[in-house]
Scaffold this active site. Sequence first.
Site, PDB file in Angstrom:
ATOM      1  N   GLN A 320       0.843  -1.192   0.000  1.00  0.00           N
ATOM      2  CA  GLN A 320       0.000   0.000   0.000  1.00  0.00           C
ATOM      3  C   GLN A 320       0.882   1.248   0.000  1.00  0.00           C
ATOM      4  O   GLN A 320       2.006   1.242   0.523  1.00  0.00           O
ATOM      5  CB  GLN A 320      -0.954  -0.005   1.180  1.00  0.00           C
ATOM      6  CG  GLN A 320      -0.330   0.210   2.539  1.00  0.00           C
ATOM      7  CD  GLN A 320      -1.368   0.050   3.654  1.00  0.00           C
ATOM      8  OE1 GLN A 320      -2.071  -0.956   3.741  1.00  0.00           O
ATOM      9  NE2 GLN A 320      -1.453   1.046   4.515  1.00  0.00           N
ATOM     10  N   GLY A 346      11.559  19.390  16.052  1.00  0.00           N
ATOM     11  CA  GLY A 346      12.527  19.815  17.054  1.00  0.00           C
ATOM     12  C   GLY A 346      12.418  18.980  18.311  1.00  0.00           C
ATOM     13  O   GLY A 346      12.737  17.800  18.323  1.00  0.00           O
ATOM     14  N   GLY A 347      11.948  19.609  19.416  1.00  0.00           N
ATOM     15  CA  GLY A 347      11.906  18.909  20.688  1.00  0.00           C
ATOM     16  C   GLY A 347      13.255  19.008  21.397  1.00  0.00           C
ATOM     17  O   GLY A 347      14.227  19.555  20.892  1.00  0.00           O
ATOM     18  N   TRP A 348      13.300  18.459  22.581  1.00  0.00           N
ATOM     19  CA  TRP A 348      14.510  18.556  23.405  1.00  0.00           C
ATOM     20  C   TRP A 348      15.741  18.010  22.675  1.00  0.00           C
ATOM     21  O   TRP A 348      16.805  18.623  22.661  1.00  0.00           O
ATOM     22  CB  TRP A 348      14.281  17.796  24.704  1.00  0.00           C
ATOM     23  CG  TRP A 348      15.444  17.815  25.650  1.00  0.00           C
ATOM     24  CD1 TRP A 348      16.305  16.789  25.918  1.00  0.00           C
ATOM     25  CD2 TRP A 348      15.874  18.916  26.453  1.00  0.00           C
ATOM     26  NE1 TRP A 348      17.240  17.181  26.843  1.00  0.00           N
ATOM     27  CE2 TRP A 348      17.005  18.493  27.200  1.00  0.00           C
ATOM     28  CE3 TRP A 348      15.426  20.230  26.631  1.00  0.00           C
ATOM     29  CZ2 TRP A 348      17.688  19.311  28.086  1.00  0.00           C
ATOM     30  CZ3 TRP A 348      16.101  21.059  27.521  1.00  0.00           C
ATOM     31  CH2 TRP A 348      17.208  20.598  28.231  1.00  0.00           C
ATOM     32  N   THR A 349      15.593  16.876  22.024  1.00  0.00           N
ATOM     33  CA  THR A 349      16.750  16.211  21.418  1.00  0.00           C
ATOM     34  C   THR A 349      17.208  16.892  20.138  1.00  0.00           C
ATOM     35  O   THR A 349      18.413  16.964  19.874  1.00  0.00           O
ATOM     36  CB  THR A 349      16.410  14.743  21.133  1.00  0.00           C
ATOM     37  OG1 THR A 349      15.986  14.107  22.350  1.00  0.00           O
ATOM     38  CG2 THR A 349      17.616  13.993  20.576  1.00  0.00           C
ATOM     39  N   GLU A 389      13.884  24.437  21.643  1.00  0.00           N
ATOM     40  CA  GLU A 389      14.237  24.498  23.067  1.00  0.00           C
ATOM     41  C   GLU A 389      15.732  24.763  23.232  1.00  0.00           C
ATOM     42  O   GLU A 389      16.503  23.827  23.348  1.00  0.00           O
ATOM     43  CB  GLU A 389      13.830  23.198  23.752  1.00  0.00           C
ATOM     44  CG  GLU A 389      12.359  22.851  23.590  1.00  0.00           C
ATOM     45  CD  GLU A 389      11.948  21.573  24.308  1.00  0.00           C
ATOM     46  OE1 GLU A 389      12.623  21.154  25.279  1.00  0.00           O
ATOM     47  OE2 GLU A 389      10.946  20.984  23.889  1.00  0.00           O
ATOM     48  N   MET A 455       5.053  25.560  27.788  1.00  0.00           N
ATOM     49  CA  MET A 455       5.384  24.299  28.454  1.00  0.00           C
ATOM     50  C   MET A 455       5.474  24.483  29.972  1.00  0.00           C
ATOM     51  O   MET A 455       6.552  24.512  30.566  1.00  0.00           O
ATOM     52  CB  MET A 455       6.680  23.733  27.879  1.00  0.00           C
ATOM     53  CG  MET A 455       6.553  23.391  26.397  1.00  0.00           C
ATOM     54  SD  MET A 455       8.035  22.664  25.679  1.00  0.00           S
ATOM     55  CE  MET A 455       9.116  24.090  25.582  1.00  0.00           C
ATOM     56  N   TYR A 457       5.424  22.922  32.677  1.00  0.00           N
ATOM     57  CA  TYR A 457       5.750  21.724  33.439  1.00  0.00           C
ATOM     58  C   TYR A 457       7.259  21.539  33.404  1.00  0.00           C
ATOM     59  O   TYR A 457       7.972  22.319  32.755  1.00  0.00           O
ATOM     60  CB  TYR A 457       5.028  20.488  32.879  1.00  0.00           C
ATOM     61  CG  TYR A 457       4.976  20.392  31.374  1.00  0.00           C
ATOM     62  CD1 TYR A 457       6.095  20.046  30.635  1.00  0.00           C
ATOM     63  CD2 TYR A 457       3.789  20.650  30.680  1.00  0.00           C
ATOM     64  CE1 TYR A 457       6.059  19.954  29.259  1.00  0.00           C
ATOM     65  CE2 TYR A 457       3.738  20.573  29.295  1.00  0.00           C
ATOM     66  CZ  TYR A 457       4.876  20.220  28.592  1.00  0.00           C
ATOM     67  OH  TYR A 457       4.840  20.141  27.216  1.00  0.00           O
ATOM     68  N   ASP A 458       7.763  20.549  34.116  1.00  0.00           N
ATOM     69  CA  ASP A 458       9.211  20.297  34.208  1.00  0.00           C
ATOM     70  C   ASP A 458       9.975  21.451  34.853  1.00  0.00           C
ATOM     71  O   ASP A 458      11.166  21.629  34.611  1.00  0.00           O
ATOM     72  CB  ASP A 458       9.816  20.008  32.828  1.00  0.00           C
ATOM     73  CG  ASP A 458       9.367  18.678  32.246  1.00  0.00           C
ATOM     74  OD1 ASP A 458       8.838  17.860  33.021  1.00  0.00           O
ATOM     75  OD2 ASP A 458       9.538  18.467  31.045  1.00  0.00           O
TER      76      ASP A 458
END
Length: 615
Positions: A320, A346-349, A389, A455, A457-458
């Site tokens: 498919q 993106g993101g932290w990493t 970030e 964000m 939190y953390d």
Amino acid sequence: MRFRHRAAAGFATLLLPLAGLVGLAGPAHAADSATATYAKSQDWGTGFEGKWTVKNTGSSGISSWTIEWDFPSGTAVTSAWDADVTHSGNHWTAKNKSYNGTLAPGASVSFGFNGSGSGSPTGCTLNGASCDGGTTVPGDNPPSAPGTPTASLVTDTSVKLSWSAASDDKGVKNYDVLRDGSKVATVTSTSYTDSGLTAGTDYSYTVQARDTADQTGSPSSAVKVHTTGGGTTDPGDGDDGGNAGGKVKLGYFTEWGTYGRNYNVKNIVTSGSAAKITHINYAFGNVTGGKCAIGDSYADYDKAFTADQSVSGVADTWDQPLRGNFNQLRELKAKYPNIKVIWSFGGWTWSGGFGEAAKNPAAFADSCYNLVEDPRWADVFDGIDIDWEYPNACGLSCDTSGAAAYKNLMQALRAKFGSQNLVTAATTADGTNGGKIDAADYAGAAQYVDWYNVMTYDFFGAFDADGPTAPHSPLTSYSGIPTPGFTTADAIAKFKAKGVPASKLLIGIGFYGRGWTGVTQDAPGGSATGPATGTYEPGIEDYKVLKTSCPVTGTVAGTAYAHCGSNWWSYDTPATIGTKMSWAKGQSLGGAFFWDFSGDTGNGELVSAINSGLS
């Protein structure tokens, strides 16, 4: 702060070796009438998956078949199945296996292969004759992609589509019109009116050409259509996020959740959450070399889901056009057409790549648009989310792009994606003086985004191994808070003070807790010896586990905490989420988002709390 770690995902794909890459066998006898058609079923940039289909179009049986073709330099077969494939230079030969050489009149058989490079086959012959069933003309290439459709005469229930013609070396026979990835019509002209649509609904259309041998070419780029009526508004107007004046209720779905966590798109449905959200952020795409890039190609568009794992209840097949999470999101949107899906990058990493992207915002925006709007999955996504970030500040790495870089990047993305796509961003919640919110021009960038996922939190956790214990997502300040300004209220107040509209700010909820061990004190502020044990990472655990393994013993600053044995955890519950949603409404915020679906209970009780709290 945000300390998310992308789980490493290991998987193996079985590749069958090529059979006997030595000399070529002698040609088989030509069939009276047969065709061989080629299709590229997958393409991951540096390689692809191809498929040949042999069809007996004659009146007598075929006892064997041999296909020969040429690839341009740089393109090669690397593994194959259901055929023995050999080559001499750039000339390739495929012969049937012992079990699939016989074809009755009207029957067909296919074999597939993985390839490197990106070229298309030319000079195709089947049993010594032309692959299109003729006897003298060698080869038959698939048609080109038609032009991108244009939409006109849009009503509540219909739209007229028109496109420029495709080309083909043997002639185009007709066109397949695809709505949201599914074929709705086959026409001989270069226009089609699609009817029976739903008012106030988004649709995505592509077109692909078919030649006289029934080969289909690459699909066109997609055009998005929003039918009139229905009482809804288009996304991307910056007022309501396409939620008809209501609050945004957005959840992150992680591509790696399908591995060890075994959390699939179907779980959003079975938990009841699909009916209670408005948007999904798919996390994450990579940012590398100044461009947007695929994060995990296997999870994104290649993994085959079984019937019991699939939203539709139908198993994926090997051939498919689209599998993986992207196809599951497509199936989810078919069931819940109100849900918008945004691809988050993106993101932290992977935020380290934004510094290079900021050097040429226009080129970055172009790369992102081309990836998000790839014809294979353009109908899946309704926009792009940037999770940097942090701009002009430190996260996993430190960025020195300057305060203006963030605004410039968002301006370029909006210019490229236009008003009909969502452009959103996840932002820091550091409300301290001179902190991360002050490091970049979030106010200037706000005019280009639909909303910010703040964000909240953390703020605190066992990354400070000896404590003091503190709630990782405090709504307000409290006596003894380790860092004044690390609260939801401080972050929102700072964004507002800079001129960011409240309607463009979303409050964040973590569907997990952060915890320490070696704690003797029940109240916040106790000392610790290190992070508490977590299922996937020390110091972190899902709400669905903590609610029973370490039940709540108190609340502080609008967030619950729990002291069990020597462990101390903080996390949100349905009750504290209710408090935070009431606060968000009182602040006239645009809604709420959460990280991530997999931390919730099987019946989605945290999503339910967000939904009811914002309703």
